[in-house]
Design a protein around this motif. Structure first.
Motif, mmCIF file in Angstrom:
data_model
loop_
_atom_site.group_PDB
_atom_site.id
_atom_site.type_symbol
_atom_site.label_atom_id
_atom_site.label_comp_id
_atom_site.label_asym_id
_atom_site.label_seq_id
_atom_site.Cartn_x
_atom_site.Cartn_y
_atom_site.Cartn_z
ATOM 1 N N PRO A 12 -2.367 -5.941 -4.092
ATOM 2 C CA PRO A 12 -3.301 -5.486 -5.139
ATOM 3 C C PRO A 12 -3.811 -4.068 -4.926
ATOM 4 O O PRO A 12 -4.252 -3.425 -5.885
ATOM 5 C CB PRO A 12 -4.448 -6.513 -5.069
ATOM 6 N N GLN A 13 -3.746 -3.576 -3.700
ATOM 7 C CA GLN A 13 -4.183 -2.195 -3.438
ATOM 8 C C GLN A 13 -3.362 -1.174 -4.219
ATOM 9 O O GLN A 13 -3.785 -0.024 -4.369
ATOM 10 C CB GLN A 13 -4.096 -1.883 -1.945
ATOM 11 N N ASP A 15 -2.213 -1.825 -7.424
ATOM 12 C CA ASP A 15 -2.177 -2.213 -8.836
ATOM 13 C C ASP A 15 -2.460 -1.050 -9.784
ATOM 14 O O ASP A 15 -1.959 -1.034 -10.914
ATOM 15 C CB ASP A 15 -3.187 -3.347 -9.109
ATOM 16 N N GLU A 16 -3.251 -0.082 -9.347
ATOM 17 C CA GLU A 16 -3.638 1.016 -10.232
ATOM 18 C C GLU A 16 -2.569 2.107 -10.339
ATOM 19 O O GLU A 16 -2.541 2.838 -11.330
ATOM 20 C CB GLU A 16 -4.960 1.635 -9.748
ATOM 21 N N ASP A 17 -1.712 2.232 -9.301
ATOM 22 C CA ASP A 17 -0.781 3.373 -9.294
ATOM 23 C C ASP A 17 0.537 3.050 -8.594
ATOM 24 O O ASP A 17 1.148 3.920 -7.966
ATOM 25 C CB ASP A 17 -1.442 4.590 -8.637
ATOM 26 N N ARG A 18 0.993 1.820 -8.727
ATOM 27 C CA ARG A 18 2.191 1.378 -7.993
ATOM 28 C C ARG A 18 3.397 2.278 -8.275
ATOM 29 O O ARG A 18 4.107 2.687 -7.355
ATOM 30 C CB ARG A 18 2.499 -0.075 -8.347
ATOM 31 N N GLU A 20 3.521 5.352 -9.232
ATOM 32 C CA GLU A 20 3.341 6.672 -8.646
ATOM 33 C C GLU A 20 3.559 6.636 -7.134
ATOM 34 O O GLU A 20 4.147 7.560 -6.552
ATOM 35 C CB GLU A 20 1.940 7.203 -8.962
ATOM 36 N N ARG A 216 -5.600 4.328 2.528
ATOM 37 C CA ARG A 216 -4.550 3.411 2.119
ATOM 38 C C ARG A 216 -3.207 3.984 2.553
ATOM 39 O O ARG A 216 -2.907 5.146 2.310
ATOM 40 C CB ARG A 216 -4.585 3.225 0.597
#
Length: 258
Positions: A12-13, A15-18, A20, A216
């Motif tokens: 899920p870390q 999820d916002e920019d996978r 990229e 991250r």
């Protein structure tokens, strides 16, 4: 040829920019990645990323999640491993640091993975933390039943278990932990690993190497792990690249070498 042998891109870390993150990895020179299954129930999400021809997948259940499926059978793993994009069994093993699953269930589920690896011929991706004695016992017992290939992933356990695993023919993967200032014991074990059976990984989104520690982690950072491995082993960067690439394709032999 930069290869990240252990990523968790379905986490899920990302999820916002996978998308990229994946493109940054390829822009940084990463040629291949292996997306690692955290639990069989989540395998479809793991496998979906392997539709990209540069990303492969494993199937398995992490010891943290073993309690979710205590009766996981080798047959279930073998059936899923028939997918041609699957190149390994795991991540599986023992974690006695967090004990998020009962230890007897961790052991039983781990043995199911070993049986699947033995049957399929695919490498077993092993997680072990603060469980050296039991891990060593299980590996010895299972190897006596029939050989199987194994990868001691992100290895940070003791030198004695490393020697035992090496005698059983294990590969080892080095992660960003090798770059941590306080990880002298880890680097000492890395210095003694079999030279032809070492590969590198990020284990992203976890364990970002220096100079990104605390952030991250991403596959684009794998070059920092490779550089530290070269330093510890006294290899040039080109030699470290060549050695880890050869070791990767020797282990993950379902992946055609470009």
């Amino acid at each position: 040829m930069l290869i990240d042998s252990h990523v968790n891109l379905h986490a899920p870390q990302f999820d916002e920019d996978r998308a990229e993150v994946i493109e940054r990895a390829f822009a940084a020179g990463v040629r291949l990645m292996v997306n690692i299954s955290d639990k069989v129930s989540n395998w479809e999400n793991v496998r979906a990323l392997a539709d990209d021809p540069r990303i492969w997948a494993t199937v398995g259940t992490h010891p943290h999640e073993a309690k979710e499926d205590p009766d996981l059978s080798p047959e279930r793993l073998i059936a899923l491993a028939a997918d041609p994009r699957v190149v390994g069994i795991g991540e599986c093993g023992l974690d006695f640091h967090y004990d998020l699953s009962p230890r007897d269930i961790q052991a039983a589920v781990f043995r199911a993975h070993v049986a699947a690896a033995r049957e399929t011929g695919l490498p077993l991706v092993v997680h072990t933390r603060e469980a050296d004695a039991v891990m060593g016992q299980i590996l010895a017992e299972e190897h006596a039943r029939g050989p199987f290939r194994l990868l001691m992933h992100c290895y940070t356990s003791g030198a004695a278990l490393a020697r035992q695993a090496a005698e059983l023919g294990a590969w080892f993967s080095v992660s960003g932990i090798a770059t941590f200032k306080a990880a002298e014991d880890v680097r000492a074990v890395i210095a003694d690993m079999p030279a032809d059976r070492i590969i590198v990984e990020t284990d992203c989104p976890y364990l970002a190497p220096v100079p990104y520690r605390g952030r991250r982690n991403e596959p684009a950072y794998i070059g920092h792990v490779l550089a530290k491995l070269a330093e510890v082993r006294g290899w040039s960067l080109d030699e470290a690249d060549a050695r880890t690439t050869d070791a990767f394709f020797a282990l993950f032999d379902r992946i055609p070498r470009p």
